[in-house]
Design an enzyme around this catalytic site. Structure first.
Site, PDB file in Angstrom:
ATOM      1  N   LYS A 245       0.823  -1.217   0.000  1.00  0.00           N
ATOM      2  CA  LYS A 245       0.000   0.000   0.000  1.00  0.00           C
ATOM      3  C   LYS A 245       0.858   1.268   0.000  1.00  0.00           C
ATOM      4  O   LYS A 245       0.402   2.315  -0.445  1.00  0.00           O
ATOM      5  CB  LYS A 245      -0.974  -0.031   1.164  1.00  0.00           C
TER       6      LYS A 245
HETATM    7  C1  LIG Z   1      -4.395  -4.546   0.853  1.00  0.00           C
HETATM    8  C2  LIG Z   1      -3.602  -5.803   0.724  1.00  0.00           C
HETATM    9  C3  LIG Z   1      -3.946  -6.794  -0.226  1.00  0.00           C
HETATM   10  C4  LIG Z   1      -5.172  -6.705  -1.122  1.00  0.00           C
HETATM   11  O1  LIG Z   1      -5.067  -5.685  -2.076  1.00  0.00           O
HETATM   12  P1  LIG Z   1      -6.383  -5.117  -2.791  1.00  0.00           P
HETATM   13  O2  LIG Z   1      -5.939  -3.954  -3.601  1.00  0.00           O
HETATM   14  O3  LIG Z   1      -7.314  -4.716  -1.656  1.00  0.00           O
HETATM   15  O4  LIG Z   1      -6.953  -6.214  -3.617  1.00  0.00           O
HETATM   16  C5  LIG Z   1      -3.122  -7.914  -0.303  1.00  0.00           C
HETATM   17  N1  LIG Z   1      -2.042  -8.069   0.500  1.00  0.00           N
HETATM   18  C6  LIG Z   1      -1.693  -7.144   1.423  1.00  0.00           C
HETATM   19  C7  LIG Z   1      -0.499  -7.383   2.278  1.00  0.00           C
HETATM   20  C8  LIG Z   1      -2.450  -5.966   1.563  1.00  0.00           C
HETATM   21  O5  LIG Z   1      -2.087  -5.063   2.494  1.00  0.00           O
END
Ligand SMILES: *Cc1c(COP(=O)(O)O)cnc(C)c1O
Length: 466
Positions: free
Chosen positions: A112
């Site tokens: 993120k």
């Molecule tokens: C947010 C997240 C995901 C999922 O990503 P999306 O964009 O919500 O599909 C997968 N793995 C981790 C570690 C995350 O923080």
């Protein structure tokens, strides 16, 4: 470039306004009015560029005239300068055909950061022009909160209030939020669970007076700019593996469908993506939707991959918009039906259209553990549980043998040390950038899970609109 709502009733906006708005006023999500395209020569010309340069090139058509070229370039340099690896998102080879794309070298060790580091800078830039102020409010079960705080700490035009459920996030996750002592960062532990925290946030946004008085804004993955920043690493990785001369497949551990939708956009832009593999844990609404047309919500089962424990994938609406031939009126009616019935059926022709780009897999606990063990035994790689969900799906996918498969590694294994140790018997060392975390001072408020308590707290600290 103009941005239109998937539900067709909100005004079309430019990049700056769409970034600041997040959700469209008709409840829909903003998408570009047309997908920009890169020719094979344009894609070939990305070879050898730094990550920040690649980002500036990919983002240019989306940003349009909202930023001068040199400014965009400088923002990309600043956003990705905070990553601890020179390649920003390095590729690691596991075997002849499987690769990991490590997206976790940012400040909070989860993917993120890639989008939020950029979004924080874009917000600050756009807000400072008009001397505006935003109040970001969110609820987090872990990763999003810390990445958002890291992205906006100390920014003059933003306050952030982040709610987490008291005692229900891991100590590392809590400390990644609460040890940020910047005056514009307000952490709140709610005496309740995540759903209660999220319901409080929704109610604050739903209170028009409150929301307008403090110019509330969200940083969840409905924000178009956040998605745009994620398109970059698909190009970056594919070019390193031989695109545009070669097709590449991606396996994506999926929750809100943001990350994998960015891969879909990369394909629409001309990147030769052989397939996008949507990997879910046992909370499998997306797998059911893509494989059987059953987009219906149930109850969430807690797993070792909390960032994928979702009921509804908010960004799926963006794909549905394209699958419906961009018929916003038709989709708005479908979405209203979904919001009241908590279910929607995808007819076979829509599923066929989706199958041209996507396949899906549901990965249970044992298969997740199996993928962690395989990566460790085969390639000496310690991977986190989310990444393992992706890798298990990648290994099960039925693809031509000469197509490289890139699994997106979405979190650093040290962030989920207990689950990793349970699976493979070793822990990944904490990286330097968070090694001191356990000794740092924390600051947070603890509040009861009531609307009065939370709005009172925010109102006493946020800046009202002038
Ligand atoms: C947010 C997240 C995901 C999922 O990503 P999306 O964009 O919500 O599909 C997968 N793995 C981790 C570690 C995350 O923080």
């Amino acid at each position: 470039m103009r941005y239109i709502s998937t539900r067709g009733e909100a005004p079309a906006l430019g990049f700056e306004a769409a970034t600041l708005a997040g959700l469209a006023s008709d409840g829909g999500l903003y998408v570009p009015d047309a997908w920009p395209t890169l020719s094979p020569a344009d894609i070939a010309a990305l070879a050898g560029l730094s990550y920040a340069e690649t980002a500036a090139r990919i983002l240019t058509p989306f940003v349009g005239d909202a930023l001068a070229q040199a400014d965009l370039r400088a923002l990309c340099e600043a956003a990705y300068g905070s990553f601890s690896h020179d390649a920003v998102t390095p590729l690691v080879q596991l075997d002849q055909r499987h690769w990991l794309l490590e997206l976790f070298h940012g400040p909070t060790l989860a993917f993120k950061d890639v989008a939020l580091q950029m979004l924080g800078l874009l917000f600050e830039r756009f807000l400072s022009k008009g001397d505006q102020h935003l109040t970001i409010v969110g609820a987090t079960s872990g990763d999003t909160g810390s990445a958002a705080i890291a992205a906006v700490a100390d920014r003059a035009h933003i306050d952030i209030f982040m709610l987490h459920p008291l005692g229900r996030v891991s100590e590392v996750q809590r400390r990644q939020m609460t040890t940020v002592l910047s005056p514009n960062v307000h952490n709140i532990a709610i005496e309740g669970d995540f759903d209660e925290a999220q319901a409080l946030v929704k109610r604050m946004f739903g209170d028009r007076d409150f929301s307008q008085r403090f110019q509330l804004s969200a940083v969840n993955s409905i924000n178009w700019a956040r998605l745009a920043a994620q398109i970059v690493y698909y190009f970056y990785a594919a070019v390193r593996l031989g695109a545009p001369a070669r097709d590449i497949a991606f396996a994506v551990p999926t929750g809100n469908f943001g990350d994998v939708f960015a891969g879909y956009v990369a394909k629409r832009m001309g990147l030769p993506v052989a397939r996008l593999i949507v990997a879910t844990n046992v909370n499998d609404i997306l797998h059911r939707a893509l494989s059987a047309g059953d987009y219906s919500t149930g109850t969430v089962t807690p797993t070792h991959t909390p960032s994928m424990d979702i009921q509804v994938s908010s960004n799926f609406e963006r794909l549905l918009f394209d699958l419906h031939g961009r018929d916003a009126t038709g989709l708005a009616a479908e979405m209203r039906g979904f919001e009241s019935d908590r279910r929607m059926t995808l007819p076979p022709q829509l599923r066929d259209r989706a199958a041209a780009d996507f396949s899906s897999a549901r990965v249970d606990h044992d298969a997740m553990v199996g993928a962690m063990r395989w990566a460790h035994a085969r390639a000496g790689q310690i991977i986190d549980p989310h990444t393992a969900i992706g890798l298990a799906a990648a290994r099960a996918a039925d693809l031509p043998a000469d197509v490289p498969v890139v699994t997106l590694a979405t979190a650093h294994p040290a962030k989920f040390g207990d689950a990793v140790e349970a699976a493979i018997g070793v822990r990944a060392p904490l990286p330097d950038r968070i090694a001191g975390l356990m000794d740092k001072q924390e600051r947070y408020a603890t509040l009861p899970a009531t609307f009065e308590a939370i709005t009172g707290y925010v109102a006493a600290r946020a800046k009202p609109r002038a």
